[in-house]
Design a protein around this motif. Structure first.
Motif, PDB file in Angstrom:
ATOM      1  N   ARG A 191       0.858  -1.159  -0.010  1.00 50.93           N
ATOM      2  CA  ARG A 191       0.000  -0.026   0.228  1.00 50.93           C
ATOM      3  C   ARG A 191       0.871   1.276  -0.098  1.00 50.93           C
ATOM      4  NH1 ARG A 191      -5.143  -1.325   3.594  1.00 50.93           N
ATOM      5  NH2 ARG A 191      -6.165  -2.725   2.157  1.00 50.93           N
ATOM      6  N   GLU A 220     -12.375  -2.233  10.103  1.00 50.26           N
ATOM      7  CA  GLU A 220     -11.357  -2.949   9.527  1.00 50.26           C
ATOM      8  C   GLU A 220     -11.802  -4.492   9.505  1.00 50.26           C
ATOM      9  OE1 GLU A 220      -7.797  -2.938  11.910  1.00 50.26           O
ATOM     10  OE2 GLU A 220      -7.073  -1.061  10.955  1.00 50.26           O
ATOM     11  N   ASN A 241      -9.625  -9.990   5.641  1.00 49.74           N
ATOM     12  CA  ASN A 241      -9.967 -10.451   4.241  1.00 49.74           C
ATOM     13  C   ASN A 241     -10.284 -11.806   4.206  1.00 49.74           C
ATOM     14  OD1 ASN A 241     -10.645  -8.107   2.939  1.00 49.74           O
ATOM     15  ND2 ASN A 241      -8.469  -7.714   2.103  1.00 49.74           N
ATOM     16  N   GLU A 299     -15.510  -7.906  -2.853  1.00 50.55           N
ATOM     17  CA  GLU A 299     -14.384  -7.013  -2.722  1.00 50.55           C
ATOM     18  C   GLU A 299     -13.362  -7.513  -1.811  1.00 50.55           C
ATOM     19  OE1 GLU A 299     -17.149  -4.793  -4.661  1.00 50.55           O
ATOM     20  OE2 GLU A 299     -17.424  -6.263  -2.934  1.00 50.55           O
ATOM     21  N   SER A 346      -9.472  -8.201  -2.887  1.00 51.66           N
ATOM     22  CA  SER A 346      -8.449  -7.659  -2.247  1.00 51.66           C
ATOM     23  C   SER A 346      -7.324  -8.561  -1.573  1.00 51.66           C
ATOM     24  CB  SER A 346      -9.131  -6.785  -1.314  1.00 51.66           C
ATOM     25  OG  SER A 346      -8.168  -5.985  -0.492  1.00 51.66           O
ATOM     26  N   LEU A 377      -9.597  -4.972   4.602  1.00 51.12           N
ATOM     27  CA  LEU A 377     -10.438  -3.833   3.780  1.00 51.12           C
ATOM     28  C   LEU A 377     -10.739  -2.872   4.848  1.00 51.12           C
ATOM     29  CD1 LEU A 377     -11.525  -3.514   0.788  1.00 51.12           C
ATOM     30  CD2 LEU A 377     -13.426  -4.509   1.672  1.00 51.12           C
ATOM     31  N   GLU A 378     -10.193  -1.570   4.941  1.00 50.40           N
ATOM     32  CA  GLU A 378     -10.760  -0.548   5.668  1.00 50.40           C
ATOM     33  C   GLU A 378     -11.874   0.317   5.229  1.00 50.40           C
ATOM     34  OE1 GLU A 378      -7.067   1.573   6.762  1.00 50.40           O
ATOM     35  OE2 GLU A 378      -5.805  -0.035   6.605  1.00 50.40           O
ATOM     36  N   SER A 381      -9.983   6.102   1.132  1.00 51.08           N
ATOM     37  CA  SER A 381     -11.221   5.442   1.473  1.00 51.08           C
ATOM     38  C   SER A 381     -12.295   5.586   0.256  1.00 51.08           C
ATOM     39  CB  SER A 381     -11.750   5.742   2.595  1.00 51.08           C
ATOM     40  OG  SER A 381     -10.975   5.633   3.672  1.00 51.08           O
ATOM     41  N   ILE A 389     -13.285   2.301  -2.040  1.00 51.70           N
ATOM     42  CA  ILE A 389     -14.257   1.380  -1.465  1.00 51.70           C
ATOM     43  C   ILE A 389     -15.448   2.116  -1.122  1.00 51.70           C
ATOM     44  CG2 ILE A 389     -13.388   1.738   1.073  1.00 51.70           C
ATOM     45  CD1 ILE A 389     -14.856  -1.588  -0.508  1.00 51.70           C
ATOM     46  N   SER A 412      -7.342  -0.057  -1.742  1.00 51.60           N
ATOM     47  CA  SER A 412      -8.156  -1.131  -1.387  1.00 51.60           C
ATOM     48  C   SER A 412      -7.928  -2.324  -2.194  1.00 51.60           C
ATOM     49  CB  SER A 412      -9.495  -0.894  -1.002  1.00 51.60           C
ATOM     50  OG  SER A 412      -9.896   0.098  -0.211  1.00 51.60           O
TER      51      SER A 412
END
Length: 732
Positions: A176, A561, A564, A575, A579, A587-588, A634, A637, A669
């Motif tokens: 990231r 949070e 995943n 998603e 991810s 996934l945030e 963000s 997402i 994401s």
């Protein structure tokens, strides 16, 4: 008379330097951190390492964060440095040390340093027994099996993090927005004989208890050889990373800020240079500080003497460059300038540094950051300076960083219920057996416990199978609800939304809406701290002076949070899977986005009239928020979730627009593949329900189902009750 005037001028000059030093000290506290900030960074890093290594206690691996972050710095552009080694592979310095180990369970590696430059060694496998990666990295030198540093580096590079590249002794890459360096190494429980002179030097610094602790923890070996050695591809460098971390911890705050000022100076000194021209590095700065403190040249390291301490280190560095010798702090015979500070490069470097030396400490005026703090005093000699840390940084700003630090370090590996149980047992052991835990570490354990309980609740729900009887289903439901309520009691305001997600997932829509309404009120508080966003005055007025545990529960919110490898709600499963396949573990999602999504989903079943209003609120937020509730990381997402809700209502044109907007955002994401699938689902003429049946078919990728509900409840129930009683003593 002349002597008196000269003495007065000298005294005035000293006073001026001391005032400037105090001003720079205050500036460095704001830039680098106050004593309290540095303390909680270190405390949280220490307890995180302890948690992680207690979890991986079966000979799998040991992990240690090193480098500037572990020392307590949070400078812009710094990467994360990690050292990783096999705990069942032990490095020894002589045959006698093998008596401390069981060769049946631990592979022994013998140092052979007679053929290597100081600070480097060959690693021999005398019994030719080790794991497959180690043995496949070996070469034979004079009939002896030696671990090749170059081969081991190559073999472990992508093994640790797929996509990494070799950089020095490390596997480097980006996850990231974070750059990382992971050094796959070996460890020794014994202090190197070549560093024995260091112990004899430690008369004034560090204190004896620190020396004993350092020697007791031994050293490491990182996979890189000496460029001028005979076995450059096979040698290993002796690393004192753990010892250096303990030495930095032993510094007082002025010494630490002096080290920080040297790092800032180096960054500006190297600015604009090509990589090959950057022959001075941060490690040279650290070494200069270590030597300067131990040589005891400065009587007192205090805020008034900060610039004097910096000047002392600078002159030491200048001397080393002139001589072409930078002695390693632990093994002085190891000249760290040997590879690159010589010839024309040495001459040019000395010329630059000496021109600064001729200017005196005034050369710091060239630094944009330092200049203002110096000029403030020069322009106003009577300026009243404040170096009281409580006045330098507000309570709200301090809390923002503290909670961010806790969130960053919230390590969790709970893919199944056995993992959750193990995490809980570790925390129970720590809070029951270790009276030395600091408040910051207890707070970290509190947050860690919350994450474990949330994971356990959803894993337990995902274990439900068709052959479960109603009683087992109800017992599991109550257990999960109790765990989520407990997590909300100890966690952030936003953690209430995990309860709402669970109630929606189990078709209890009215109850979910009740939790959503309560959460909506709490998230609308003017005093709320959300990420970096907070009104300091309102925050302090409501929760100022309270315990951090109370602040967490009543006035702090963070992104939701979603691990995943755990299924929370089916609508986001695609998603999560996409991810996850991009090697993203979490996934945030902004809490307000999850709130409006859940409100919309629940209202469709319970109060259809409210569903349209909930969707309108979600749409308005995603379209018009200015980065306060939905930041740049963000937005992908958030647009995706808006599109999902619009697609559910049958508004395919609006959904398509939202998905396309999601594709245009920063891909934090890693859900681009999911977005493309959803777009294709709209554009094709598949039967209704095909898409969601396809989503259901991939649940097995993220739901790790095993065992029975009843067996878990028996194992976990009594443990959780006992644990909660202990935890309450620390947080209430």
């Amino acid at each position: 008379m002349a002597t008196t005037e000269s003495s007065q001028m000298s005294s005035a000059c000293v006073m001026a330097i001391q005032n400037i030093s105090e001003s720079v000290y205050a500036g460095l506290c704001l830039k680098i951190g106050t004593t309290q900030q540095v303390t909680f960074r270190r405390d949280i890093a220490d307890i995180t390492e302890l948690l992680r290594n207690k979890y991986f206690d079966c000979g799998q691996k040991r992990i240690m964060e090193s480098g500037s972050r572990r020392e307590g710095f949070r400078l812009e552009g710094s990467d994360v440095d990690i050292m990783m080694w096999l705990p069942n592979h032990k490095v020894i310095w002589d045959d006698e040390q093998s008596d401390h180990y069981n060769p049946n369970t631990q592979a022994l590696i013998l140092c052979h340093s007679s053929m290597s430059p100081p600070g480097f060694t060959l690693l021999v496998v005398p019994l030719e027994a080790a794991n497959e990666t180690v043995l496949s990295s070996c070469v034979r030198i004079n009939e002896v099996l030696v671990i090749s540093s170059a081969k081991y580096r190559e073999k472990t590079c992508t093994l640790l993090r797929p996509g990494s590249k070799v950089h020095g002794p490390c596997s480097s890459g980006r996850e990231r927005s974070l750059e990382y360096d992971i050094a796959s190494c070996f460890a020794s429980d014994f202090w190197p004989p070549s560093a024995s002179s260091w112990i004899d030097r430690c008369h004034s610094w560090p204190p004896p208890r620190v020396v004993d602790d350092i020697v007791r923890n031994g050293c490491h070996f990182v996979a890189i050889g000496h460029k001028l050695g005979k076995h450059v591809d096979n040698e290993w460098r002796i690393s004192f990373s753990r010892a250096e971390q303990k030495l930095v911890y032993a510094m007082n705050h002025t010494q630490f800020l002096t080290y920080g000022l040297l790092k800032l100076f180096l960054k500006e000194f190297n600015n604009g240079l090509r990589e090959e021209e950057k022959i001075l590095c941060s490690y040279h700065m650290k070494t200069a500080v270590f030597w300067a403190i131990q040589q005891n040249t400065l009587d007192r390291w205090c805020p008034q003497n900060l610039l004097q301490g910096f000047w002392l280190c600078f002159k030491l560095l200048l001397k080393w460059v002139y001589e072409g010798v930078c002695p390693n702090f632990f093994i002085p015979e190891n000249n760290m300038f040997l590879n690159n500070v010589y010839g024309e490069a040495q001459k040019n470097l000395f010329t630059r540094l000496y021109s600064m030396y001729e200017m005196g400490i005034a050369f710091l005026l060239q630094s944009p950051f330092i200049r203002s703090y110096i000029m403030d005093v020069i322009c106003n000699p009577r300026l009243s300076l404040c170096i009281d840390e409580c006045a330098l940084i507000s309570e709200a700003k301090l809390d923002v960083e503290l909670f961010q630090e806790i969130l960053y370090n919230d390590f969790l590996s709970s893919k199944d219920l056995d993992s959750c149980i193990k995490h809980i047992q570790i925390v129970e052991q720590l809070i029951g057996d270790d009276p030395s835990l600091t408040d910051y570490q207890c707070l970290m354990l509190q947050k860690h416990t919350v994450s474990v309980l949330q994971s356990a609740a959803f894993i337990l729900q995902n274990m439900r199978t068709d052959d479960c009887v109603n009683k087992e289903v109800y017992i599991a439901y109550k257990a999960s609800c109790n765990m989520l309520k407990l997590a909300a009691k100890f966690g952030f305001v936003s953690d209430l939304l995990y309860i709402a997600m669970y109630l929606y997932k189990t078709f209890r829509y009215e109850k979910a809406l009740s939790v959503i309404e309560m959460t909506k009120v709490k998230l609308a508080q003017p005093c709320l701290m959300y990420g970096y966003h907070v009104d300091p005055e309102r925050y302090t007025a409501v929760v100022g002076g309270q315990s951090w545990s109370n602040k967490m529960r009543n006035a702090v919110a963070y992104d939701i949070e979603l691990a995943n490898d755990i299924n929370y709600i089916d609508e986001l499963l695609l998603e999560q899977v996409c991810s996850y396949l991009q090697r993203v573990s979490i996934l945030e999602v902004p809490p307000i986005i999850i709130l409006h999504m859940l409100e919309f989903l629940c209202c469709r079943h319970a109060e259809p009239v409210r569903a349209e209003k909930a969707l309108d609120d979600l749409q308005h937020l995603v379209h018009y928020d200015q980065g306060v509730l939905v930041d740049i990381y963000s937005r992908d997402i958030s647009w995706e979730i808006l599109g999902i809700c619009q697609q559910i209502t049958g508004n395919h044109q609006a959904a398509l627009y939202s998905y396309e907007q999601s594709q245009q955002q920063y891909p934090y994401s890693k859900i681009l593949n999911a977005t493309e699938i959803r777009i294709q689902d709209i554009k094709t003429t598949r039967p209704a329900g095909f898409f969601y049946s396809a989503v259901s078919s991939i649940k097995g990728m993220v739901c790790f189902l095993y065992g029975t509900v009843r067996s878990f409840l028996v194992r976990f129930g009594s443990l959780l009750a006992r644990f909660c009683m202990r935890l309450a003593r620390y947080v209430l």
